[in-house]
Write a protein that holds these residues in place. Structure first.
Motif, PDB file in Angstrom:
ATOM      1  N   GLY A 128       0.819  -1.199   0.000  1.00 54.90           N
ATOM      2  CA  GLY A 128       0.000   0.000   0.000  1.00 54.90           C
ATOM      3  C   GLY A 128       0.854   1.250   0.000  1.00 54.90           C
ATOM      4  N   VAL A 129       0.189   2.389   0.218  1.00 52.67           N
ATOM      5  CA  VAL A 129       0.871   3.683   0.266  1.00 52.67           C
ATOM      6  C   VAL A 129       0.541   4.347   1.600  1.00 52.67           C
ATOM      7  CG1 VAL A 129       0.732   3.921  -2.245  1.00 52.67           C
ATOM      8  CG2 VAL A 129      -1.033   4.978  -0.794  1.00 52.67           C
ATOM      9  N   SER A 130       1.276   5.415   1.927  1.00 55.72           N
ATOM     10  CA  SER A 130       1.006   6.125   3.171  1.00 55.72           C
ATOM     11  C   SER A 130       1.490   7.565   3.056  1.00 55.72           C
ATOM     12  CB  SER A 130       1.720   5.441   4.351  1.00 55.72           C
ATOM     13  OG  SER A 130       1.316   6.014   5.578  1.00 55.72           O
ATOM     14  N   LEU A 131       1.003   8.395   3.952  1.00 52.99           N
ATOM     15  CA  LEU A 131       1.521   9.748   4.093  1.00 52.99           C
ATOM     16  C   LEU A 131       2.469   9.764   5.279  1.00 52.99           C
ATOM     17  CD1 LEU A 131      -1.646  11.976   3.563  1.00 52.99           C
ATOM     18  CD2 LEU A 131       0.421  11.987   2.154  1.00 52.99           C
ATOM     19  N   ILE A 132       3.648  10.337   5.110  1.00 57.09           N
ATOM     20  CA  ILE A 132       4.623  10.381   6.194  1.00 57.09           C
ATOM     21  C   ILE A 132       5.193  11.791   6.323  1.00 57.09           C
ATOM     22  CG2 ILE A 132       5.270   7.957   5.925  1.00 57.09           C
ATOM     23  CD1 ILE A 132       7.888   9.065   4.598  1.00 57.09           C
TER      24      ILE A 132
END
Length: 307
Positions: A243-247
């Motif tokens: 998946g993807v994420s905001l960091i």
């Protein structure tokens, strides 16, 4: 004469809501704290606390006293700061608390620089979330905290604490290295609307809520598939194509992990504010002032390198 230590205990009892909780925060026994509260009331010749269910609350006289206690303790911090300036050398200790990414990106480099520039200065670092850092600061267990604004946190006019902006850092979209978005110079958040999402809750600030709010502003609801307790876990999940994420910019993962941080366009950009927080009146303490100045240097260097 009023014992300032008892005023400090009184403020902690008010903040914690029970004698037991205040005693735990102060590393004392409940009986010792109760004794000092009785003695303080006896010295003032008025009741200052009264039962309320399983806890306690301030009496009208106690409410009057708490405002004066904040002012008196702030003046005492100022006096200590001025006295410190007359002492020779900088021996410490300087006790700094902060959340995980603040330690890795800001506090650890600051402590390293201070160790090099002031070998006799003892710097002690403590990792904890923002809420605990603020409690430790009020309790006198740390001198300087690097924190995030949190719901229910101290207001700018809080009589106990003084906060100052340190950094406003952007969030990036973290994607697997072989993801089509990894080749983009910047992306709109809606470009990731069909992705599986990974969220983290690394402390008092809810990353999941931040992701939901920002994605909603971009016109979609994220399909959150995985949740992790730490940024390293988020990094690993993304790196393995899950998946993807905001960091935030300060978040780092293990070297060699196959991920790419893609800037988010300004129309969607979300930032995280990072603050320094000290007990009101202590900002001019030479040790604390030195710690904050070196933190600011680390931030400037970090930004100059594009980190």
């Amino acid at each position: 004469m009023i014992d300032l230590r008892r005023l400090h205990m009184f403020r902690m009892v008010h903040q914690q809501g029970t004698v037991t909780a205040a005693a735990e925060a102060l590393c004392l026994t409940p009986s010792a704290v109760s004794h000092h509260m009785r003695e303080l009331a006896r010295e003032l010749k008025v009741p200052i606390l009264e039962p309320q269910g399983r806890g306690i609350r301030l009496t009208p006289a106690g409410r009057l006293l708490i405002g004066h206690a904040d002012a008196l303790l702030a003046r005492w911090e100022e006096a200590q700061a001025e006295l410190e300036s007359y002492r020779a050398g900088l021996a410490g200790p300087l006790r700094i608390a902060g959340f995980t990414t603040a330690i890795s990106g800001l506090i650890a480099p600051t402590a390293g620089r201070l160790r090099h520039s002031h070998p006799d200065l003892l710097v002690q670092v403590r990792e904890c979330d923002t809420a605990e850092s603020l409690d430790l600061l009020v309790a006198g267990e740390v001198d300087l905290a690097v924190v995030e604004p949190i719901e229910g946190g101290p207001q700018p006019a809080d009589a106990r604490l003084e906060q100052s902006p340190l950094l406003e850092e952007p969030y990036f979209l973290l994607v697997p290295a072989d993801h089509p978005l990894a080749r983009e110079v910047s992306i709109r958040l809606e470009d990731a609307a069909d992705e599986d999402w990974i969220v983290a809750d690394p402390g008092a600030c809810d990353h999941s809520q931040r992701v939901r709010v920002l994605c909603a502003a971009a016109g979609f609801s994220p399909r959150i598939v995985h949740a992790a307790a730490h940024w390293l876990a988020v990094w690993a999940l993304v790196g393995n194509g899950l998946g993807v994420s905001l960091i935030p910019r300060l978040a780092e993962g293990p070297a060699g992990q196959a991920v790419v941080r893609v800037p988010v366009s300004r129309e969607n950009m979300m930032t995280r504010r990072v603050l320094t927080c000290v007990r009101r009146g202590s900002r001019q303490n030479p040790l604390i002032d030195l710690g904050i100045r070196v933190l600011q240097e680390v931030v400037r260097d970090h930004q100059a390198m594009g980190g």
